[in-house]
Design an enzyme around this catalytic site. Structure first.
Site, short mmCIF file in Angstrom:
data_model
loop_
_atom_site.label_atom_id
_atom_site.label_comp_id
_atom_site.label_asym_id
_atom_site.label_seq_id
_atom_site.Cartn_x
_atom_site.Cartn_y
_atom_site.Cartn_z
N GLN A 1 0.84 -1.20 0.00
CA GLN A 1 0.00 0.00 0.00
C GLN A 1 0.87 1.25 0.00
OE1 GLN A 1 -3.21 0.01 -0.61
NE2 GLN A 1 -3.33 2.22 -0.59
N ALA B 1 -5.86 5.15 -0.73
CA ALA B 1 -5.76 5.32 0.72
C ALA B 1 -4.30 5.37 1.14
CB ALA B 1 -6.46 4.18 1.44
N SER C 1 -6.06 1.63 4.12
CA SER C 1 -6.66 0.98 2.96
C SER C 1 -7.50 -0.22 3.36
CB SER C 1 -5.57 0.51 1.99
OG SER C 1 -6.14 -0.25 0.95
N HIS D 1 -8.01 -2.60 1.44
CA HIS D 1 -7.30 -3.75 0.89
C HIS D 1 -6.41 -4.40 1.95
CE1 HIS D 1 -8.26 -3.56 -3.43
NE2 HIS D 1 -8.31 -2.25 -3.26
N ASP E 1 -10.72 -5.45 -5.76
CA ASP E 1 -11.09 -4.83 -7.02
C ASP E 1 -11.39 -5.92 -8.03
OD1 ASP E 1 -10.54 -2.33 -5.89
OD2 ASP E 1 -8.47 -2.35 -6.59
N GLU F 1 -15.30 4.42 -7.77
CA GLU F 1 -14.53 3.24 -8.16
C GLU F 1 -15.51 2.08 -8.35
OE1 GLU F 1 -11.34 2.31 -5.48
OE2 GLU F 1 -10.23 4.13 -6.00
N HIS G 1 -14.30 -1.42 -7.03
CA HIS G 1 -13.90 -1.68 -5.64
C HIS G 1 -15.10 -2.18 -4.83
CE1 HIS G 1 -11.26 -1.04 -2.10
NE2 HIS G 1 -12.40 -0.77 -1.49
#
Length: 171
Positions: A51, A72, A77, A79, A86, A135, A138
């Site tokens: 990240q 982020a 994030s 993620h 995604d 997004e 996402h």
């Protein structure tokens, strides 16, 4: 972290999700495939280091203010939690670009992801609430009950659903 049994467009850590999200993703991807829609996992888990690299890439090309609306900061994030990922369409059409919103994978996810516990985390025209540009790729797992409740009530952001402060700053 586990690798879900879905079509992958990535390898390594980016192909991983937490086990709860992975199980739900398998159902989501199977339903999309049954509807004739190709969906790929385009970016899953990201370590703090990954990240950092991702975010710094945005900062270096766009500047920090713009980067903060597209990626982020490390430690913030979704993620990094394994609860978000995604999607792609298997062909790379408009990957991570605004035009992806019109691709079959994004359209199908927008209309059906809630049935499997997912929301499009950063919806169109909601940047002032989420802090991020739209997004369509996402997805964030929140559970079938909450995602269905959001869909039924017409609530598009987690900030509104959970009564969170809009677009919190990093300060």
């Amino acid at each position: 972290m586990v690798q879900p049994k879905v079509q992958l467009a990535v390898s390594g850590e980016a192909s991983l999700l937490n086990s709860t999200t992975a199980g739900a993703a398998e159902k989501l991807f199977a339903a999309a495939a049954s509807a004739g829609v190709t969906m790929t996992l385009a970016s899953g888990y990201r370590s703090f280091q990954t990240q950092t690299t991702t975010y710094n890439g945005y900062v270096n090309t766009r500047g920090q203010a713009s980067a903060d609306t597209a990626s982020a900061r490390p430690g913030f994030s979704e993620h990094q939690t394994g609860w978000a990922f995604d999607i792609g369409d298997g062909g790379g059409a408009c990957s991570f670009e605004p035009c992806f919103a019109e691709q079959p994978a994004a359209v199908w996810a927008r209309d059906n992801a809630y049935k499997y516990g997912f929301v499009v985390r950063y919806p169109r025209m909601r940047q002032e609430v989420t802090g991020y540009y739209y997004e369509s790729w996402h997805l964030r797992f929140i559970g079938v009950e909450a995602a269905t409740d959001m869909a039924n009530r017409g609530i598009s952001t987690l900030e509104e659903y959970f009564g969170l402060e809009a677009a919190p700053s990093y300060q």
